[in-house]
Enzyme design. Structure first.
Site, short mmCIF file in Angstrom:
data_model
loop_
_atom_site.label_atom_id
_atom_site.label_comp_id
_atom_site.label_asym_id
_atom_site.label_seq_id
_atom_site.Cartn_x
_atom_site.Cartn_y
_atom_site.Cartn_z
CG ASP A 79 1.62 -5.92 10.64
OD1 ASP A 79 1.47 -7.08 10.21
OD2 ASP A 79 2.67 -5.54 11.18
NE ARG A 104 9.11 -22.11 9.36
CZ ARG A 104 10.17 -21.41 8.92
NH1 ARG A 104 10.92 -21.88 7.95
NH2 ARG A 104 10.47 -20.25 9.45
CG ASN A 115 -3.77 -2.30 -3.80
OD1 ASN A 115 -2.72 -1.80 -4.22
ND2 ASN A 115 -4.16 -3.53 -4.11
#
Ligand SMILES: CCCCC/C=C\C/C=C\C/C=C\C/C=C\CCCC(=O)SCCNC(=O)CCNC(=O)[C@H](O)C(C)(C)COP(=O)(O)OP(=O)(O)OC[C@H]1O[C@@H](n2cnc3c(N)ncnc32)[C@H](O)[C@@H]1OP(=O)(O)O
Length: 224
Positions: free
Chosen positions: A133, A178, A155
């Site tokens: 992330d 966006r 995964n």
């Protein structure tokens, strides 16, 4: 792929650069906690601070706000810091990211520390998800401005040995208004093992929200 940004290391391992200084996690071996799994029933620290609970300082699971938890207050929030930079040196997330503007991609060299253990001897999936992330998020931020993760699909194909060094290869695939679509994979340094693959969707915040998040980031910066 030629990995020339750390080819100057002498011990054959990439040195993770932190705050501009070369940094190596030394004596870091797979570590099996003696407290996991618990042998004699539940061991370790209580998940709730009992003293605070008895004194009524812990609220129930209500949203933070006036009259809820005394512990979730402005002072606490002012201590906020970037999750991936909140561990002691060498114990948590050690990483450096390289951004290629022309190709809109990031290569992150990541060496997680022993406090990121999940299954004994391997990284916790949540720690891998966090680093993914952070990497795809940074790719989206530098490509598109202030964004938030709307969707992240991962995964997990092979377990990643604790304290090993891996490459997170992130690529901006598409911008649709966006929305920014970013994909990535996690590989061994020799690129022979594919550990993880992920796709993500980031959404640019509207101008009002963007202002809010800038304020939030500035206020939550750790003290210099
Ligand atoms: C220049 C100054 C820079 C300052 C910043 C500097 C530094 C930053 C510092 C540190 C950062 C460091 C590293 C970054 C590392 C990591 C990044 C971590 C990021 C996160 O860890 S962040 C936490 C988890 N994240 C959330 O907590 C989000 C909760 N959520 C929301 O806040 C809203 O949900 C939001 C904002 C996402 C969207 O809300 P919204 O109202 O703005 O937009 P809306 O809903 O209208 O969606 C618009 C279009 O996206 C489509 N869409 C939306 N969601 C979708 C989904 N899930 N699946 C498929 N499509 C989806 C819609 O379908 C529509 O599509 P269409 O336009 O085609 O119809």
């Amino acid at each position: 792929m030629q990995i020339d940004y750390y080819s100057n290391t002498q011990d054959g391992h990439p040195h993770v650069v932190k705050d501009g200084h070369p940094h190596v996690v030394k004596d870091c071996r797979p570590h099996v906690s003696t407290r996991w799994p618990p042998r004699d029933g539940l061991q370790g620290k209580a998940v709730v601070d009992e003293q605070a609970y008895r004194e009524g300082k812990l609220g129930t699971a209500r949203p933070a706000g006036e009259g809820t938890s005394e512990l979730i207050n402005k002072e606490k929030l002012s201590q906020g810091r970037l999750f991936t930079r909140s561990f002691e040196d060498g114990l948590g997330f050690e990483y450096v990211m390289f951004y290629n503007d022309a190709e809109k991609r990031i290569v992150c060299v990541f060496q997680g520390g022993p406090h990121l253990q999940g299954m004994p001897g391997f990284f916790h999936g949540g720690a891998i998800a966090t680093m993914i992330d952070a990497t795809v998020g940074m790719n989206a931020i530098v490509s598109g401005g202030i964004v938030m993760t709307a969707n992240l699909n991962i995964n997990f194909k092979r377990p990643i040995p604790l304290c090993s060094i891996v490459l997170i290869n992130s690529q901006l695939d598409k911008i649709e208004g966006r929305k920014l679509l970013v994909s990535c994979n996690v590989q061994s340094v020799d690129e022979k093992i594919l550990y993880t693959e992920a796709t993500s969707l980031f959404v640019k915040l509207n101008p009002e929200k963007e202002f809010d998040i800038k304020e939030l980031v500035l206020k939550s910066a750790p003290p210099a």
